[in-house]
Structure formats: structure tokens, C-alpha cells
Design an enzyme around this catalytic site. Structure first.
Site, mmCIF file in Angstrom:
data_model
loop_
_atom_site.group_PDB
_atom_site.id
_atom_site.type_symbol
_atom_site.label_atom_id
_atom_site.label_comp_id
_atom_site.label_asym_id
_atom_site.label_seq_id
_atom_site.Cartn_x
_atom_site.Cartn_y
_atom_site.Cartn_z
ATOM 1 N N CYS A 1 -40.654 29.110 -10.433
ATOM 2 C CA CYS A 1 -41.218 28.495 -11.695
ATOM 3 C C CYS A 1 -40.564 26.858 -11.560
ATOM 4 C CB CYS A 1 -40.249 28.782 -12.878
ATOM 5 S SG CYS A 1 -40.468 30.670 -13.011
ATOM 6 N N ASP B 1 -9.729 2.238 -3.095
ATOM 7 C CA ASP B 1 -10.218 3.214 -2.290
ATOM 8 C C ASP B 1 -11.499 3.613 -2.757
ATOM 9 O OD1 ASP B 1 -7.537 3.622 -1.259
ATOM 10 O OD2 ASP B 1 -7.057 4.689 -3.145
ATOM 11 N N ASP C 1 -7.123 7.170 -4.749
ATOM 12 C CA ASP C 1 -6.924 7.036 -6.335
ATOM 13 C C ASP C 1 -7.366 5.569 -6.706
ATOM 14 O OD1 ASP C 1 -5.030 5.772 -5.079
ATOM 15 O OD2 ASP C 1 -3.826 5.695 -6.810
ATOM 16 N N ASP D 1 -5.353 8.175 1.164
ATOM 17 C CA ASP D 1 -4.548 6.968 0.825
ATOM 18 C C ASP D 1 -3.068 7.098 0.584
ATOM 19 O OD1 ASP D 1 -4.245 4.321 -0.495
ATOM 20 O OD2 ASP D 1 -4.140 5.879 -2.437
ATOM 21 N N CYS E 1 -37.258 31.820 -12.360
ATOM 22 C CA CYS E 1 -36.845 31.725 -10.936
ATOM 23 C C CYS E 1 -37.215 30.372 -10.195
ATOM 24 C CB CYS E 1 -37.711 32.847 -10.272
ATOM 25 S SG CYS E 1 -39.270 32.504 -9.849
HETATM 26 P P1 ADP Z 1 -2.603 1.816 -0.645
HETATM 27 O O1 ADP Z 1 -3.524 1.496 0.348
HETATM 28 O O2 ADP Z 1 -1.398 2.312 -0.051
HETATM 29 O O3 ADP Z 1 -3.077 2.441 -1.944
HETATM 30 P P2 ADP Z 1 -3.013 -1.016 -1.606
HETATM 31 O O4 ADP Z 1 -4.178 -1.264 -0.871
HETATM 32 O O5 ADP Z 1 -3.331 -0.525 -3.236
HETATM 33 O O6 ADP Z 1 -2.091 0.285 -1.245
HETATM 34 O O7 ADP Z 1 -2.193 -2.056 -1.572
HETATM 35 C C1 ADP Z 1 -1.776 -2.390 -0.368
HETATM 36 C C2 ADP Z 1 -0.705 -3.591 -0.516
HETATM 37 O O8 ADP Z 1 -1.199 -4.705 -1.025
HETATM 38 C C3 ADP Z 1 0.490 -3.192 -1.285
HETATM 39 O O9 ADP Z 1 1.598 -2.481 -0.549
HETATM 40 C C4 ADP Z 1 0.888 -4.244 -1.873
HETATM 41 O O10 ADP Z 1 1.733 -5.017 -0.986
HETATM 42 C C5 ADP Z 1 -0.166 -5.194 -2.153
HETATM 43 N N1 ADP Z 1 -0.930 -5.208 -3.278
HETATM 44 C C6 ADP Z 1 -2.209 -4.738 -3.702
HETATM 45 N N2 ADP Z 1 -2.446 -4.821 -5.066
HETATM 46 C C7 ADP Z 1 -1.056 -5.675 -5.378
HETATM 47 C C8 ADP Z 1 -0.567 -5.992 -6.822
HETATM 48 N N3 ADP Z 1 -1.445 -5.989 -7.876
HETATM 49 N N4 ADP Z 1 0.649 -6.471 -6.983
HETATM 50 C C9 ADP Z 1 1.490 -6.688 -5.909
HETATM 51 N N5 ADP Z 1 0.852 -6.188 -4.774
HETATM 52 C C10 ADP Z 1 -0.090 -5.655 -4.417
HETATM 53 MG MG MG Z 2 -3.888 4.019 -3.605
#
Ligand code: ADP
Ligand code: MG
Length: 699
Positions: A6, A579, A575, A385, A3
Site C-alpha cells: 500500500c 565534535d 558531546d 571524545d 501493508c
Molecule cells: P575534547 O576534544 O577533549 O572534547 P576540546 O576539543 O573541546 O576537548 O578542547 C580541546 C582543548 O582546547 C582544551 O583542552 C582546551 O585547552 C582548549 N579549549 C577549547 N575550548 C576552550 C575554552 N572555551 N576555554 C578554554 N580552553 C578551551
Molecule cells: Mg568534548
């Protein structure tokens, strides 16, 4: 450990071991987590401290697989029924005995020392526990009851003492089974874990424990077997029932090159798999570990209950003393001591939370701690997101616009080469476009990712920047404003080279899931994105959300913090790499199943399956769990208050008090067990049958 008391005893013993900074004892997982000053701490001292407290460290303590051989839920339920029957029978005898005056007759005609001997024998295990606690200067729940039994015995009422002691033992058993049942929710997961693997080594085939499979070894899986390791399929085809990991009932295809996971079942096909992780390192091993550790992250309600049980015993002792001093009735005092002392308070929260976390894990929802269940139940803001969360995260490049004399192929080659090592879904889209046109990529040098903005890289000695206007200003100002789609600008050596337009389909199950969230009363859902204004507003309007666009990762955290400063409980769903900080900062961070590793690590809840309906399901589970917790606590509190009041005023004879004392545990257990069953009924998908009938076309 039977429990919560413990667990507390062991924890205090461990706290006093030199070199241990803090100890956390997990009752259901039967684990102790120590924070130590020196990693080379002498473990024999730790073991000795546990043994001196009256508990043991099993030989296989370093290998918690042993748990899977312990009795299952059905056994404990059968024993419980037996226990209930005995309990009821004894209650009938007692009531009859009291009413018919049988007990008075016994006290008068059987010598006192015979009765005392009976009390001593039956109560020996309890008295020993109490004495051990007393030697360490501690008072446990049993201490007060033992005092009560002693007082009854001293005043000649040995039948009362005997019955009190009997119910103390019964209470111990009830407690033990409640704890067992709590453990069961974790154990039923453990039982799905594969134990052995068939490793092939040249022509030789041997069976080894999964823990002994090293990455890179080859493992054979026959039809109908659980795949023992995480790995890559080298040879063979099979449909794989992944419900152990994802809760998803539709089987997935396994073919050479595909990933498979430990504890999933290969149906209708044999596989040869190259192991990448086994045992605790496998995805399934980590799932089990997280569910076990869910006990560690206690929420406020649970901490309150813990604190309450610390102050509870002194209060009961004080009430008993008052009863004796004011009322003068020894029997009323004994009744107070006896009725109030159960472990039920300490059990009220963990019993419900663990039942719920264990059941959720089986449906593909990995909740990493009880604290998050609490937070989810009272959440009022949900931040979401966009890319990869509301959308599928599999964008397609729908437009290519070269500038300054670049050819389409040249633009694609430079862009895709720069994106070669980016994990971002947009990078993947550019690479797929290149592959589709048969363009060979160059190996980029000096690759740098700017989360939420894009990438910089050296390709063929040229500085190529791909992404939003934050990383590729030249193209951004040179190109015409387009209304729809995500724009990926490409600058080469600081000059505009062109623009890609990308579109990403929405997840089809999002609108329904959002509706359900609204129906649950969560009005405040905000879309957060690094993408540009036009794309965000378009999607937000269609989904009926408010939004914030063109955010950097640090902006996302700041938005989470701003809501928290207003006293709101914030849930963040995401994701991506960008984020991760916001997921960690939120009260509850939820990572999508296809999310990047860092997002899944930073989040507090991981969806193991790509399914938005899991999100409202998660809120429902959390609320129902907290409902059960509140009922558990309320019931126990009311029960004890009424019991103590009745006892103090002499309306509850000690014999009834003893019987009444063991009931809250049973109530809590029965109430919490509802969570295990209800989740299944709540419209989550039915589980997959172990074997699927082959369909007509041979699949
Ligand atoms: P969200 O917040 O919708 O997940 P991100 O923050 O990942 O989107 O990306 C925001 C913007 O930054 C994208 O719309 C793109 O214009 C640019 N971006 C981010 N990473 C890349 C990448 N590896 N290649 C090209 N564009 C990118
Ligand atoms: Mg994203």
C-alpha cells in the site's frame, strides 16, 4: 495503509503529482514526506492523488495526535488470537474436506454459478484493489493470486477459488495487524504525551490543548500529573519522574529555576511552570517525531528487501507460466501463484526495526533511523571524545599561576570575563572559580570562540585569549611544563598573563562499559581529544585505549574519514561543538545526554540519560535487531522457495497453498515482537513506579 505494498502504491501516486520531486511514504507512522519544488504547492492535488490511489487523508492529518486514541497493543493482540483461532478452525475444515472428499462432492452437486457468486462476494474487496491497480498499469501481490483464483474458477474448481479468496482476505487482516503492531511501538510513546494544559492567566485558570500553549505562558501542574510543556519552574517543589524522556527511574528534584520537560510526571508536589516549548516543539514532541521518522532512513538491508519485492512478482509470474507450459497442470500453476504472494518480504525489516527503535526510545536511547541500527550492528571502530564524554565535563580549576606581575584575582577576572559566553565545560570551570571568589565579571566585546582551541575576547579594551597553546602562545612558551591536568593559558594583548590547571573527573561507569564493548568484540576503541598529549595518554593508559591528542575539530573528521576509507564502519561518541562535524560524518554519531544542542542535532543516536551503560546496550540492541531482521528475511525466503517448489511440482494443492501463504506474516510479527520484550530484560534499569512512596524523612 495496511501493508508495505500500500505504501508503495501511495508513494508512486505522489511521485506523479506535478511539483513533487520525490515522495517518501512511512507505513508505520502513516505519514508522507514530500520534497517539493515550490513550498506553496497545491495540497488539494496531493490529497486527490492519494484518494485516486484508493486511500484517504484523515481530516486531522496535520495533527498526528489523533493516533493516541487508536486501539492499543492489548486489543490488537486479542484480535490476533481470535484470528489465529478462526484460521486454525478453517484449516481443520479444509483438511477434513479434502481428505473426506467433501469438496469434490460440493463441486459436483452445487451449481457452478452459486459458487462463482460466493467467490465474487467474498473476494470483492480484493478484486476491486486488483482492478484499481490494473487501471494504473500496476501489478500487485493480489493480482497474481486473483489470477490464480480466476483460473481455478474457470476450470470449475470453485471451492478452491473460494478458499483462495478466503485466505487472501485473511492475509489482508494478518497484514493489517502486523502493521498495527508496528505502529503500536510508536503509539505507546504517543500515549504518554500530555494532551491538555492548565494555563493561568491572572486569576483565571483555563484548560487548553497543549498545542495552544505559547512560550511564556504560565502552566499549573498538580501532584501526580504529567507536566504538559517544557519550561522553567517558577514556584513550588516536586520530585519529577523523568523516565518518559530519559528512561531513568530515579526521580529528579524540581524547584524554582529548574528545567522540567513535557510528559514527565510531577510527584508529591505542585508546580507553576513558565512554558518554553509545547506540543511538537517540546523535547518529547521531537522524540516522537524522530521515532516516527526512523522509517525514513532506510539501511542497505531494508533497501535490498524493497528492491527484491519489486522483482519478486515478475519472477513468480514467470515460474507460474513455466509450470503451466512445461507441467501442463492448471492446479499446480494456481498453487504457485497463490503460495508465493505475500507482503512478508516488504515487512521483514521495518517490523523489526520499528519495534526496536520504539522500545529503545522508552529506555532513553533515541535512534534516528533504521540505517543506524544496521550500521551499529556491524560497527568495528569506536571513536570517543574525552572532555564531557569520557570525563564528567565538569572540570575544576585546581591551580592558578599568574605570570608577569598579574594578581590571581586579576587573572581570574580577565579569564572568566573572556569566557563569559563560551559553552565549553572549561569556560564554566573558570566562571565558577570567579564566582567562588566573589569576582565580578566584565562584559566582553568582540567575543570569538575557536572550537577545540579556546576563545578570544576584548575585555576592558584588552585583547584576552584563553585556551590551548593554539590561541595563547605567549603563556604557553613562558610557563613551566606541568605533567598532569589540562592547561588553560591566558594571554593579554599578546603577552603571557598566566595559566590555569583544570582537572576533570572520569565518568565512573566508563571502565565497565568499555569492558562490555570489548566483550562484544569491538576491539578498536580510540580516544580523540583536543586536549594535550600528557592528559590524553594518562587517561588512555588507565582505560586501556589508544589515543590521538591535540586535535582540531577538522582533525576529528579526518580521522573518521580515514577509518571509513579503510572500509570500516565508524561509530563516534561525543558531546561538544567541536565534535559535531565528526558525529555527522561517522556512520553512527552518538551524542551524550548533556551534550550541546548542535552535537545532539548532528548525531544519529542521542542518549537521553547520562549513563555510559547505554552505549553497550545500544550495540546489543542493534545486533539483536539485525539478527531478527535476518531471521525474518531468511525465513520468508526459505518459506517461499520451498512453497513455490512444492507447488510447481504438484505437491501442494492450491487449497493448502492458500493457507500457507498467510503464515509468514504471522511469523515475522511474532519474531519482531520479541524485540519489544527482550530489551527490558537485558539488564537495563527497571521502570519507575508511577508513584513513589514517601520515605521516612518526608522526601
Ligand atoms: P575534547 O576534544 O577533549 O572534547 P576540546 O576539543 O573541546 O576537548 O578542547 C580541546 C582543548 O582546547 C582544551 O583542552 C582546551 O585547552 C582548549 N579549549 C577549547 N575550548 C576552550 C575554552 N572555551 N576555554 C578554554 N580552553 C578551551
Ligand atoms: Mg568534548
Amino acid at each position: 495503509m495496511d501493508c508495505a505494498g500500500c505504501a508503495r502504491t501511495v508513494q508512486q501516486a505522489l511521485d506523479h503529482v506535478p511539483g513533487v520531486r520525490s515522495a517518501e511514504v512511512l507505513l508505520a507512522a502513516e505519514k508522507a514526506v514530500l520534497q517539493v519544488d515550490d513550498p506553496g504547492i497545491d495540497l488539494t492535488r496531493v490529497h486527490r492523488a492519494i484518494e485516486q490511489a484508493g486511500y484517504g487523508v484523515p481530516a486531522a492529518a496535520t495533527q498526528d495526535r489523533g493516533a493516541s486514541t487508536a486501539p492499543g497493543g492489548d486489543v490488537s493482540r486479542r484480535i490476533l488470537r481470535l484470528f489465529g483461532t478462526i484460521f486454525g478452525a478453517v484449516l481443520v475444515v479444509i483438511i477434513a474436506g479434502e481428505v473426506l472428499g467433501l469438496f469434490d462432492w460440493l463441486v459436483e452437486n452445487v451449481p457452478w454459478y452459486v459458487g462463482a457468486l460466493g467467490v465474487g462476494t467474498l473476494g470483492y474487496p480484493v478484486f476491486r484493489q486488483v482492478a484499481a491497480a490494473a487501471r494504473r498499469g500496476r501489478i500487485i501481490a493480489h493480482t497474481l493470486m486473483a489470477v490464480g483464483a480466476g483460473a481455478a474458477l474457470a476450470s470449475g474448481q470453485w471451492v478452491t477459488a473460494l478458499i483462495v479468496v478466503f485466505f487472501m482476505r485473511m492475509g489482508d487482516y494478518a497484514e493489517r495487524f502486523t502493521t498495527e503492531q508496528t505502529r503500536d511501538s510508536v503509539r505507546s510513546l504517543t500515549r504518554m504525551a500530555p494532551q491538555t494544559a492548565r494555563v493561568v492567566d491572572g486569576d483565571e485558570e483555563r484548560t487548553v490543548a497543549v498545542e495552544d500553549v505559547s512560550p511564556g505562558e504560565f502552566v499549573l501542574v498538580r501532584p501526580g500529573e504529567r507536566i504538559p510543556v517544557d519550561g522553567i519552574v517558577i514556584e513550588g517543589r516536586a520530585t519529577v519522574d523523568q523516565s518518559a524522556i530519559t528512561g531513568e527511574s530515579m526521580p529528579a528534584e524540581a524547584a524554582p529555576g529548574r528545567r522540567v520537560y513535557a510528559a514527565t510526571i510531577a510527584q508529591l508536589g505542585a508546580l507553576r511552570v513558565r512554558a518554553t516549548a509545547a506540543g511538537r516543539d517540546s523535547t518529547f514532541g521531537r522524540v516522537i517525531e524522530m521515532v516516527q521518522d526512523a522509517e525514513r532512513h532506510k539501511g542497505d538491508v531494508q533497501r535490498l528487501a524493497d528492491r527484491f519485492s519489486t522483482y519478486y512478482l515478475p519472477v513468480v509470474a514467470a515460474v507460474a507460466a513455466t509450470t503451466y507450459l512445461v507441467g501442463g497442470s492448471l492446479m499446480a500453476t494456481v498453487a504457485v501463484l497463490v503460495v508465493a504472494c505475500s507482503c512478508a518480504f516488504a515487512l521483514a525489516t521495518p517490523a523489526a526495526i520499528l519495534a526496536s527503535v520504539g522500545a529503545a526510545a522508552k529506555e532513553g536511547l533515541l535512534i534516528k533511523g533504521g540505517k543506524y541500527v544496521e550500521a551499529l550492528a556491524k560497527a568495528d571502530v569506536v571513536l570517543v571524545d574525552k572532555t564531557g564524554t569520557l570525563t564528567l565535563g565538569r572540570p575544576e580549576i585546581s591551580g592558578v599561576l599568574p605570570l608577569n606581575g598579574y594578581s590571581e584575582d586579576e587573572l581570574i577576572r580577565l579569564g572568566a570575563s573572556a569566557e563569559r559566553h563560551s559553552e565549553h565545560p572549561l569556560a564554566d570551570a573558570v566562571r565558577r572559580l570567579a564566582a567562588g571568589r566573589g569576582i565580578d565579571l566584565a562584559e566582553p566585546e568582540a567575543f570569538e570562540a575557536v572550537p577545540g582551541a579556546g576563545v578570544h575576547a576584548l575585555v576592558d579594551g584588552k585583547k584576552v585569549s584563553v585556551g590551548s597553546d593554539r590561541v595563547a602562545h605567549a603563556s604557553a612558551s613562558a610557563s613551566p611544563r606541568s605533567e598532569s591536568g589540562t592547561l588553560l593559558y591566558v594571554d593579554v594583548d599578546g603577552r603571557a598573563a598566566g595559566v590555569f590547571t583544570a582537572t576533570d573527573a572520569e565518568r565512573p561507569d566508563v571502565p565497565r562499559a568499555l569492558d562490555e564493548l570489548r566483550r562484544l568484540g569491538i576491539e578498536h576503541v580510540v580516544l580523540l581529544t583536543g586536549d594535550r598529549e600528557a592528559v590524553a595518554s594518562d587517561l588512555a593508559r588507565r582505560l586501556g585505549l589508544s589515543y590521538r591528542a591535540e586535535l582540531l575539530p577538522e582533525d576529528k573528521i579526518e580521522i573518521v574519514r580515514a577509518h571509513q576509507r579503510q572500509g570500516r564502519t565508524v561509530v563516534m561518541i561525543g558531546d561538544g561543538v567541536n565534535d559535531a562535524p565528526a558525529l555527522a560524518q561517522a556512520d553512527v554519531g552518538i551524542a551524550m545526554s548533556a551534550g550541546t544542542d548542535v552535537a545532539v542535532e548532528s548525531a544519529h543516536v542521542a542518549l537521553m540519560r547520562d549513563d555510559w551503560t547505554l552505549v553497550p546496550a545500544l550495540f546489543r540492541i542493534a545486533r539483536r535487531t539485525m539478527g531478527v531482521v535476518r531471521l525474518n528475511i531468511g525465513f520468508t525466503a526459505a518459506y517461499n522457495v520451498i512453497g513455490v517448489a512444492l507447488a510447481a511440482f504438484g505437491y501442494l494443492p492450491p487449497i493448502y497453498a492458500a493457507a500457507a501463504q498467510s503464515l509468514p506474516d504471522i511469523g515475522i510479527m511474532a519474531n519482531s515482537a520479541r524485540l519489544i520484550r527482550q530489551e527490558r530484560a537485558e539488564g537495563l534499569q527497571p521502570r519507575a513506579p508511577l508513584f513513589r512512596q514517601p520515605s521516612a524523612d518526608g522526601h
